[in-house]
Design a protein around this motif. Structure first.
Motif, mmCIF file in Angstrom:
data_model
loop_
_atom_site.group_PDB
_atom_site.id
_atom_site.type_symbol
_atom_site.label_atom_id
_atom_site.label_comp_id
_atom_site.label_asym_id
_atom_site.label_seq_id
_atom_site.Cartn_x
_atom_site.Cartn_y
_atom_site.Cartn_z
ATOM 1 N N ALA A 32 36.396 10.594 -29.754
ATOM 2 C CA ALA A 32 37.318 10.733 -28.619
ATOM 3 C C ALA A 32 36.578 10.590 -27.297
ATOM 4 O O ALA A 32 37.083 9.955 -26.361
ATOM 5 N N GLU A 33 35.368 11.184 -27.202
ATOM 6 C CA GLU A 33 34.577 11.051 -25.976
ATOM 7 C C GLU A 33 34.180 9.587 -25.736
ATOM 8 O O GLU A 33 34.193 9.118 -24.590
ATOM 9 N N VAL A 55 37.205 7.825 -24.366
ATOM 10 C CA VAL A 55 37.442 8.202 -22.967
ATOM 11 C C VAL A 55 36.474 7.441 -22.055
ATOM 12 O O VAL A 55 36.868 6.941 -20.994
ATOM 13 N N GLU A 56 35.214 7.326 -22.463
ATOM 14 C CA GLU A 56 34.240 6.564 -21.675
ATOM 15 C C GLU A 56 34.648 5.093 -21.577
ATOM 16 O O GLU A 56 34.531 4.464 -20.511
ATOM 17 N N HIS A 88 37.489 4.794 -19.100
ATOM 18 C CA HIS A 88 36.981 4.878 -17.716
ATOM 19 C C HIS A 88 36.287 3.576 -17.310
ATOM 20 O O HIS A 88 36.447 3.112 -16.167
ATOM 21 N N TYR A 144 33.394 17.646 -35.248
ATOM 22 C CA TYR A 144 32.408 17.084 -34.327
ATOM 23 C C TYR A 144 32.526 15.554 -34.255
ATOM 24 O O TYR A 144 32.457 14.983 -33.166
ATOM 25 N N LYS A 164 35.577 14.628 -32.245
ATOM 26 C CA LYS A 164 35.330 14.892 -30.824
ATOM 27 C C LYS A 164 34.428 13.815 -30.225
ATOM 28 O O LYS A 164 34.669 13.331 -29.121
ATOM 29 N N HIS A 165 33.405 13.414 -30.960
ATOM 30 C CA HIS A 165 32.482 12.393 -30.475
ATOM 31 C C HIS A 165 33.192 11.040 -30.299
ATOM 32 O O HIS A 165 32.995 10.360 -29.287
#
Length: 174
Positions: free
Chosen positions: A27-28, A31-32, A35, A21, A24-25
């Motif tokens: 990595a998110e 990604v933000e 962007h 978890y 994953k957090h």
């Protein structure tokens, strides 16, 4: 015995889920951030394009001519004459092309001038203070004059036979 093994497996599974978890957090979040950076880059590119378009509008010859006519009395602008333009060979030399003065020669001549002045001062002090000032001044000037001055680079004069409308571009091919 089965119960302790089950508890160990449940603990390992919980730890693995927690690590998964958090990865994953993170990595998110990355990604933000990517962007967000892409949006900033796009905004900067759009701003550059807008500024280029604005520059094209502002530097139109017709617009500039109208502005010159409108503000001619205030600015008192004069047209550039063709004789005010120079060729590349008429420009002074670059700093990298300027000859470097010989430092050792200057040091030797300065040292000899100092020694000659000291010898003259010693001889003159024995003869009298009035003769010292008369002999010391010309001797130091003569020793300093032996140093060779470096020539100052000057632009090449414009030839009379050259066509004034022809502009040299300094191309490598000849």
């Amino acid at each position: 015995m089965l119960k302790t093994f089950d508890l160990v497996l449940i603990g390992v599974m919980t730890a693995t889920a927690t690590v998964t978890y958090t990865i994953k957090h993170r990595a998110e979040l990355k990604v933000e951030e990517v962007h967000r950076l892409e949006a900033e880059i796009k905004l900067e590119k759009d701003t550059i394009d807008l500024l280029k378009a604005d520059w094209a509008l502002q530097s139109q010859p017709n617009r500039l001519e109208r502005l010159v006519k409108a503000y001619n009395e205030e600015l008192k602008l004069q047209p550039t004459e063709s004789t005010a333009l120079v060729h590349a060979k008429e420009l002074p030399m670059l700093k990298s092309e300027v000859p470097v003065p010989d430092v050792t020669e200057a040091k030797v001549s300065a040292k000899s001038a100092t020694e000659a002045g000291a010898k003259r001062a010693t001889v003159a002090s024995a003869k009298g203070a009035t003769e010292a000032s008369a002999k010391d001044a010309p001797g130091t000037k003569g020793a300093q004059a032996t140093a060779k001055p470096q020539p100052v680079p000057m632009p090449a004069p414009r030839g009379e036979a050259e066509d004034a409308d022809q502009i040299e571009t300094g191309s490598v091919e000849e």
